[in-house]
Design an enzyme around this catalytic site. Structure first.
Site, mmCIF file in Angstrom:
data_model
loop_
_atom_site.group_PDB
_atom_site.id
_atom_site.type_symbol
_atom_site.label_atom_id
_atom_site.label_comp_id
_atom_site.label_asym_id
_atom_site.label_seq_id
_atom_site.Cartn_x
_atom_site.Cartn_y
_atom_site.Cartn_z
ATOM 1 N N HIS A 406 -4.537 -5.184 -1.757
ATOM 2 C CA HIS A 406 -3.473 -4.638 -0.823
ATOM 3 C C HIS A 406 -2.222 -4.943 -1.438
ATOM 4 O O HIS A 406 -1.148 -4.265 -0.768
ATOM 5 C CB HIS A 406 -3.581 -5.518 0.853
ATOM 6 C CG HIS A 406 -3.446 -4.389 1.742
ATOM 7 N ND1 HIS A 406 -2.557 -3.822 1.626
ATOM 8 C CD2 HIS A 406 -4.102 -4.405 3.037
ATOM 9 C CE1 HIS A 406 -2.301 -3.026 3.039
ATOM 10 N NE2 HIS A 406 -3.352 -3.637 3.508
ATOM 11 N N ARG A 407 -1.962 -5.523 -2.235
ATOM 12 C CA ARG A 407 -0.696 -6.180 -3.063
ATOM 13 C C ARG A 407 -0.245 -4.677 -3.476
ATOM 14 O O ARG A 407 0.958 -4.275 -3.847
ATOM 15 C CB ARG A 407 -0.656 -7.100 -4.081
ATOM 16 C CG ARG A 407 -1.074 -8.354 -3.402
ATOM 17 C CD ARG A 407 -1.150 -9.531 -4.508
ATOM 18 N NE ARG A 407 -2.200 -8.866 -5.602
ATOM 19 C CZ ARG A 407 -2.648 -9.710 -6.701
ATOM 20 N NH1 ARG A 407 -1.808 -10.777 -6.872
ATOM 21 N NH2 ARG A 407 -3.532 -9.176 -7.410
#
Length: 433
Positions: A406-407
């Site tokens: 998700h980064r």
């Protein structure tokens, strides 16, 4: 004379084990000759000579471990081998401190003398200029292996207080482990409460339990997967694929390309590569300062081997045909099971595919293989009733789950990629178009 140093043969390697020496002291060595087989954290690899000469001395015996960059043998020029062989022999045997001569052979005798003074009981400030002056480097700590530095950092140990037993006073893993064992003895009071909870959570080893040491594959996998789950916030997206057309297309290809065989996984890998080319925002790696967009698509294919898991990489997957991908996957899988994969065949992946369908697994979530930002988990093709044109008819379904970092990747971005992948799998002609 030239020292042979333990090479870095994989991106996760920190030390290597000498599997077998193919040359013995006194043997002539030509450029390209295999000198030694080295076992890394992933496979057993051959190390070739880069210059000719005579193998004068073996410094690390078969079965022993050496850190990256540590000397493992010495090669002498052909003419100089005979007279110089006896000279270095007495130096290492006089164990006190002249164990430095192997490191001093590249014309650094003055640097060898101050090194033993570093672990002496004199104050650390005196050791700092001695090391800076002798090595000409800005680093003030004593010489040490990468693994030793990591262990010391993890256990809060000061390297300047540890005496190295490696070549030239180098601090190696054994020195750190000895220092760790000495810590409870120096501070018995705090050690007792710390040890109590450890005993309660650790299973007891008795006659009904067998303790099997972790092999290198398992150790590296444990460390990398732990880092991946800890550092990369995973999120998962799952889709069911109508696999009727995919299975039929595979049968058509196998009939047309006989005796070449195409697997469902080959088509999935090709479909992933096509979708990655169309969605470059998935073909990325995250760093603290940048998001790295990879211009080439290299898909890793997870392969189960005895005692672990390897991920050989199909390079430029989007530019290759399905038959070529299948042949390369089978060749790399065979090399993985034989422990003969090269470092370049396991590095550089930008996306991975893990398929457990052949084991009857319907669906699962895979852990991202860093520094990649996504991986696809593939389940089995299963027969089940489906609704077509308002009628319930027999059909085939396959579940795919994508794990995203998700980064680097947002939910909507991952969903668009997965939607395109499913479209390709349900209309397989688009894969080879």
């Amino acid at each position: 004379m030239t020292e042979i140093l333990m090479p870095r043969l994989s991106d996760t390697m920190e030390e290597g084990v000498i599997s077998s020496w193919q040359k013995q002291p006194g043997d002539e060595v030509a450029i390209g000759d295999v000198i030694v087989d080295i076992e890394t954290d992933k496979a057993v690899m051959e190390y070739e000579a880069y210059e000719a000469g005579v193998l004068e001395k073996i410094l690390v015996a078969e079965g022993e471990t050496a850190a990256i960059g540590a000397p493992i043998a010495v090669i002498a020029p052909k003419g100089a081998a005979a007279p110089s062989a006896p000279a270095p022999a007495p130096a290492p045997e006089a164990k006190p401190e002249p164990a430095v001569p192997p490191a001093a052979t590249p014309a650094t005798p003055p640097a060898a003398t101050p090194v033993p003074a570093t672990p002496a009981t004199t104050a650390p400030p005196a050791a700092v200029p001695a090391q800076n002056g002798s090595a000409g480097a800005p680093v003030s700590r004593p010489p040490s292996s990468p693994l030793a530095r990591r262990l010391a950092r993890d256990h809060g140990l000061d390297l300047t207080t540890i005496t190295g037993t490696g070549p030239g006073g180098r601090i190696v893993r054994a020195d750190i482990e000895a220092a760790i064992r000495d810590v409870p003895a120096a501070a018995p009071a705090p050690a007792a409460p710390a040890a109590a909870p450890a005993k309660t959570v650790m299973p007891q080893v008795d006659e009904d339990t067998e303790a099997v040491p972790l092999n290198r594959f398992r150790k590296v996998a444990a460390r990398r997967l732990t880092e991946s789950k800890r550092n990369a916030p995973h999120f998962y997206l799952t889709r069911d694929v109508d696999a009727e057309a995919l299975v039929a297309f595979r049968a058509t290809l196998n009939e047309a390309l006989a005796p070449v065989k195409i697997s469902v996984n080959d088509l999935i890998v090709k479909a992933c590569a096509t979708a990655l080319r169309e969605h470059p925002e998935i073909n990325v790696s995250f760093t603290e300062e940048n998001l790295l967009f990879h211009k080439r698509v290299h898909v890793g294919v997870a392969v189960a081997v005895d005692g672990g898991l390897l991920v050989p990489v199909i390079r430029d997957t989007d530019r290759k045909g399905v038959a070529e991908i299948g042949a390369e996957t089978r060749a790399l899988a065979a090399k993985a099971r034989d422990g003969k994969l090269g470092a370049n065949e396991m590095s550089g992946g930008t996306f991975s595919v893990s398929n457990l369908g052949m084991f009857g697994i319907d669906s699962f979530s895979a852990v991202i293989n860093p520094p990649e930002s996504a991986i696809l988990a593939v389940g089995a093709v299963r027969d089940e009733p489906v609704v077509r044109d308002g009628q319930i008819v027999p059909g085939k379904r396959m579940s795919v789950t994508a794990s995203f970092d998700h980064r680097a990747i947002d939910g909507a971005t991952g969903a668009k990629f997965l939607a395109r992948l499913v479209e390709l799998l349900e209309q397989p002609l688009l894969i080879v178009a």
